[in-house]
Design a protein around this motif. Structure first.
Motif, PDB file in Angstrom:
ATOM      1  N   UNK A  37      35.227  39.130  27.480  1.00 63.18           N
ATOM      2  CA  UNK A  37      35.717  38.674  28.768  1.00 63.18           C
ATOM      3  C   UNK A  37      36.470  39.797  29.512  1.00 63.18           C
ATOM      4  N   UNK A  38      37.216  40.452  28.913  1.00 67.16           N
ATOM      5  CA  UNK A  38      38.034  41.628  29.012  1.00 67.16           C
ATOM      6  C   UNK A  38      36.863  42.828  29.635  1.00 67.16           C
ATOM      7  N   UNK A  39      36.018  42.923  28.978  1.00 68.08           N
ATOM      8  CA  UNK A  39      34.817  44.110  29.296  1.00 68.08           C
ATOM      9  C   UNK A  39      34.430  43.640  30.813  1.00 68.08           C
ATOM     10  N   UNK A  40      33.810  42.546  30.921  1.00 66.58           N
ATOM     11  CA  UNK A  40      33.210  41.798  32.053  1.00 66.58           C
ATOM     12  C   UNK A  40      34.240  41.844  33.324  1.00 66.58           C
ATOM     13  N   UNK A  41      35.664  41.736  32.946  1.00 72.02           N
ATOM     14  CA  UNK A  41      36.786  41.790  34.032  1.00 72.02           C
ATOM     15  C   UNK A  41      36.644  43.285  34.469  1.00 72.02           C
ATOM     16  N   UNK A  42      36.911  43.937  33.545  1.00 73.61           N
ATOM     17  CA  UNK A  42      36.946  45.731  33.850  1.00 73.61           C
ATOM     18  C   UNK A  42      35.866  46.248  34.556  1.00 73.61           C
ATOM     19  N   UNK A  43      34.396  45.652  34.187  1.00 78.87           N
ATOM     20  CA  UNK A  43      33.285  46.012  34.918  1.00 78.87           C
ATOM     21  C   UNK A  43      33.314  45.581  36.323  1.00 78.87           C
ATOM     22  N   UNK A  44      33.709  44.404  36.580  1.00 79.88           N
ATOM     23  CA  UNK A  44      33.680  43.539  37.937  1.00 79.88           C
ATOM     24  C   UNK A  44      34.822  44.554  38.746  1.00 79.88           C
ATOM     25  N   UNK A  45      36.081  44.718  38.279  1.00 83.38           N
ATOM     26  CA  UNK A  45      37.184  45.379  38.901  1.00 83.38           C
ATOM     27  C   UNK A  45      36.583  46.795  39.442  1.00 83.38           C
ATOM     28  N   UNK A  46      36.145  47.357  38.541  1.00 86.89           N
ATOM     29  CA  UNK A  46      35.551  48.948  38.643  1.00 86.89           C
ATOM     30  C   UNK A  46      34.345  48.887  39.827  1.00 86.89           C
ATOM     31  N   UNK A  47      33.656  47.672  39.941  1.00 84.52           N
ATOM     32  CA  UNK A  47      32.370  47.884  40.904  1.00 84.52           C
ATOM     33  C   UNK A  47      32.567  47.090  41.797  1.00 84.52           C
ATOM     34  N   UNK A  48      33.565  46.330  42.160  1.00 80.01           N
ATOM     35  CA  UNK A  48      34.026  45.732  43.396  1.00 80.01           C
ATOM     36  C   UNK A  48      33.284  44.297  43.405  1.00 80.01           C
ATOM     37  N   UNK A  49      33.205  43.522  42.387  1.00 81.87           N
ATOM     38  CA  UNK A  49      32.579  42.454  41.816  1.00 81.87           C
ATOM     39  C   UNK A  49      33.816  41.367  42.034  1.00 81.87           C
ATOM     40  N   UNK A  50      33.564  39.820  42.442  1.00 79.59           N
ATOM     41  CA  UNK A  50      34.436  38.915  42.466  1.00 79.59           C
ATOM     42  C   UNK A  50      33.650  38.043  41.263  1.00 79.59           C
ATOM     43  N   UNK A  51      34.240  37.617  40.313  1.00 80.54           N
ATOM     44  CA  UNK A  51      33.735  37.137  39.158  1.00 80.54           C
ATOM     45  C   UNK A  51      33.520  35.531  39.309  1.00 80.54           C
ATOM     46  N   UNK A  52      32.697  34.946  38.732  1.00 76.96           N
ATOM     47  CA  UNK A  52      32.271  33.353  39.249  1.00 76.96           C
ATOM     48  C   UNK A  52      32.061  32.719  37.803  1.00 76.96           C
ATOM     49  N   UNK A  53      32.758  32.047  37.206  1.00 78.63           N
ATOM     50  CA  UNK A  53      32.685  31.529  35.893  1.00 78.63           C
ATOM     51  C   UNK A  53      33.140  29.892  35.763  1.00 78.63           C
ATOM     52  N   UNK A  54      32.496  29.303  34.799  1.00 80.30           N
ATOM     53  CA  UNK A  54      33.179  28.007  34.407  1.00 80.30           C
ATOM     54  C   UNK A  54      34.054  28.286  33.296  1.00 80.30           C
ATOM     55  N   UNK A  55      34.279  29.194  32.859  1.00 81.80           N
ATOM     56  CA  UNK A  55      35.314  29.365  31.454  1.00 81.80           C
ATOM     57  C   UNK A  55      36.685  29.149  32.181  1.00 81.80           C
ATOM     58  N   UNK A  56      37.251  27.945  31.634  1.00 83.53           N
ATOM     59  CA  UNK A  56      38.716  27.796  31.851  1.00 83.53           C
ATOM     60  C   UNK A  56      39.780  28.863  31.312  1.00 83.53           C
ATOM     61  N   UNK A  57      39.198  29.754  30.236  1.00 86.71           N
ATOM     62  CA  UNK A  57      40.112  30.535  29.725  1.00 86.71           C
ATOM     63  C   UNK A  57      39.841  31.952  29.819  1.00 86.71           C
ATOM     64  N   UNK A  58      39.210  32.168  31.091  1.00 82.77           N
ATOM     65  CA  UNK A  58      38.838  33.237  31.314  1.00 82.77           C
ATOM     66  C   UNK A  58      40.108  34.204  31.704  1.00 82.77           C
ATOM     67  N   UNK A  59      40.109  35.477  31.486  1.00 86.63           N
ATOM     68  CA  UNK A  59      41.598  36.360  31.900  1.00 86.63           C
ATOM     69  C   UNK A  59      41.829  36.242  33.229  1.00 86.63           C
TER      70      UNK A  59
END
Length: 59
Positions: A37-59
């Motif tokens: 999840x942290x790697x996905x978060x970092x990638x999204x932040x570095x590349x201008x994405x907004x994350x869409x997820x169903x995970x309640x525990x996503x950072x």
């Protein structure tokens, strides 16, 4: 706005969103299926994405 769909959401949704959010991607399309999840978060932040997820525990 660019959306980054987490692996728990179907890649088919990207096609449905293409007209409104043309630069959106799904995690598996970026070969990040095994990313933390942290790697996905970092990638999204570095590349201008907004994350869409169903995970309640996503950072």
């Amino acid at each position: 706005m660019k959306l980054l769909l987490d692996q728990n959401l179907s890649h088919r949704i990207v096609q449905s969103l293409a007209k409104v959010y043309p630069e959106s991607m799904q995690v598996s399309a970026l070969h990040m299926s095994n990313a933390t999840d942290q790697e996905i978060w970092d990638y999204a932040q570095q590349n201008g994405y907004v994350i869409v997820t169903l995970d309640a525990d996503f950072p």
